[in-house]
Design a protein around this motif. Sequence first.
Motif, mmCIF file in Angstrom:
data_model
loop_
_atom_site.group_PDB
_atom_site.id
_atom_site.type_symbol
_atom_site.label_atom_id
_atom_site.label_comp_id
_atom_site.label_asym_id
_atom_site.label_seq_id
_atom_site.Cartn_x
_atom_site.Cartn_y
_atom_site.Cartn_z
ATOM 1 N N GLY A 1 -26.901 42.192 2.818
ATOM 2 C CA GLY A 1 -27.353 42.336 4.142
ATOM 3 C C GLY A 1 -28.449 43.203 4.162
ATOM 4 N N ASN B 1 -20.586 41.252 6.118
ATOM 5 C CA ASN B 1 -21.698 41.379 6.236
ATOM 6 C C ASN B 1 -22.261 42.746 7.028
ATOM 7 O OD1 ASN B 1 -24.017 40.567 7.940
ATOM 8 N ND2 ASN B 1 -23.265 39.055 9.065
ATOM 9 N N THR C 1 -20.645 36.218 11.501
ATOM 10 C CA THR C 1 -20.836 35.517 10.508
ATOM 11 C C THR C 1 -20.569 33.891 10.126
ATOM 12 O OG1 THR C 1 -20.353 37.383 9.017
ATOM 13 C CG2 THR C 1 -19.300 35.096 8.419
ATOM 14 N N LEU D 1 -24.618 35.373 7.164
ATOM 15 C CA LEU D 1 -24.264 36.436 7.445
ATOM 16 C C LEU D 1 -25.089 36.821 8.279
ATOM 17 C CD1 LEU D 1 -22.757 37.882 3.534
ATOM 18 C CD2 LEU D 1 -21.859 36.361 5.275
ATOM 19 N N SER E 1 -27.941 35.409 3.774
ATOM 20 C CA SER E 1 -28.326 36.578 4.558
ATOM 21 C C SER E 1 -29.816 37.048 5.219
ATOM 22 C CB SER E 1 -26.908 37.583 3.567
ATOM 23 O OG SER E 1 -27.668 38.671 4.701
#
Length: 393
Positions: A315, A266, A201, A162, A120
């Motif tokens: 995130g 995400n 994503t 993400l 992420s």
Amino acid sequence: MTDTRVVTATAGPEPVRRSRWWSWPLLSAPVAWLVFVVLHRVLSGRVWWWQVPELVPPLAFAVLPVLLLAVALPARRARGWIAAVTLASLVLGAGLSGLNPAALWHRAPPAPPGAITVFSWNTLYWDMVVGGETMPPPTGTPARDIDDFYRYLHDQKADVYLLQEYVYFGPDSKAIRVDDLARLRREFPGYHIATASELVTVSRFPIALQQGLDLRPWVSERRDAILPPDPGLPDFSAVKTLRTDVRVGGGSGNGGNGEKIVSFYNTHINSPVHAFPKGMDPRRLNRTQYERRQANLRALAADVERNPHPVVLAGDFNASPAMGILRLLPDRLVDATPVLGSLYPTSWDDRWPLWRIDWAFTTPDVTVHRYGLVWSEGLSDHSGQHLVISTSG
């Protein structure tokens, strides 16, 4: 004959004891800090006008009581109650400091075969500052090359990416849609891609469902002020979380076919500091920003609570450990922080790390085997989050 005179000494008035000039601030500072910590616990994340105090560096909640106690040591008569007051503020504020003492003893189980690697990252406006791009880069952002950008992504060797800030910004602070899908497909052949708003994503596993979570049902009556239309990217204000359900192999799975669904969220929670107007303007910390953040987290929490699948949420939350707004996350989510090996993990600013605003959470049926914050190599102001997970049941 000599006269002898007897002189009787009489005691004079006792000297007036005067307190030293520095005693009053020395004694009152620990009390003032305790009052601040109590107010912060009560108000943070609950009222919009506490957003300015929320910007206090998280480490201050652990360091300041210790410093106050050290400075107060000369006040011998009051040393006992000063120690009690500083200890109370330390206990109340320790959980806000961002310290991760679990790093000293927590040992995650080894990853099994088929474990999933997740990465992420807030990309800092994607490849906005590349080459001859006409839009100016964000202030202080170093130039970067698109090949370096994708090399960095490949280096993470992730099954699921993400990525946030899949967006450009014009000089008028308006969002502009990015269309880099052709390059993404070339760089990640065989991967599946989901996009919504400023989120993308990329998954090695087939995507069963993709859905942007709409904030509008969760905002107040001032909807137009909170979620203004943006012609360049119409869903930019209304969608800040992308849910992507993917089919992963192994386990008993759904339908008895050896597969199961795992939901990846995400997210990019709105910043407490609005990007416009520029400078030290108090309007940058306002009720509108607060309500956007609340709506974002409430929409996310409501969807997670209804979701029967294993959940991975990661995130840019734009929330330091000291910000109480994170309490809006559902109770069933587990913070992955104990798996981090750092006593004081930081993710922002990646060039001069101050504190952490990027987070990862899972449901209890997801095990986090490895978790690390990855330096962005100057490509962003955020560190990336690298996780290795597995699911059960």
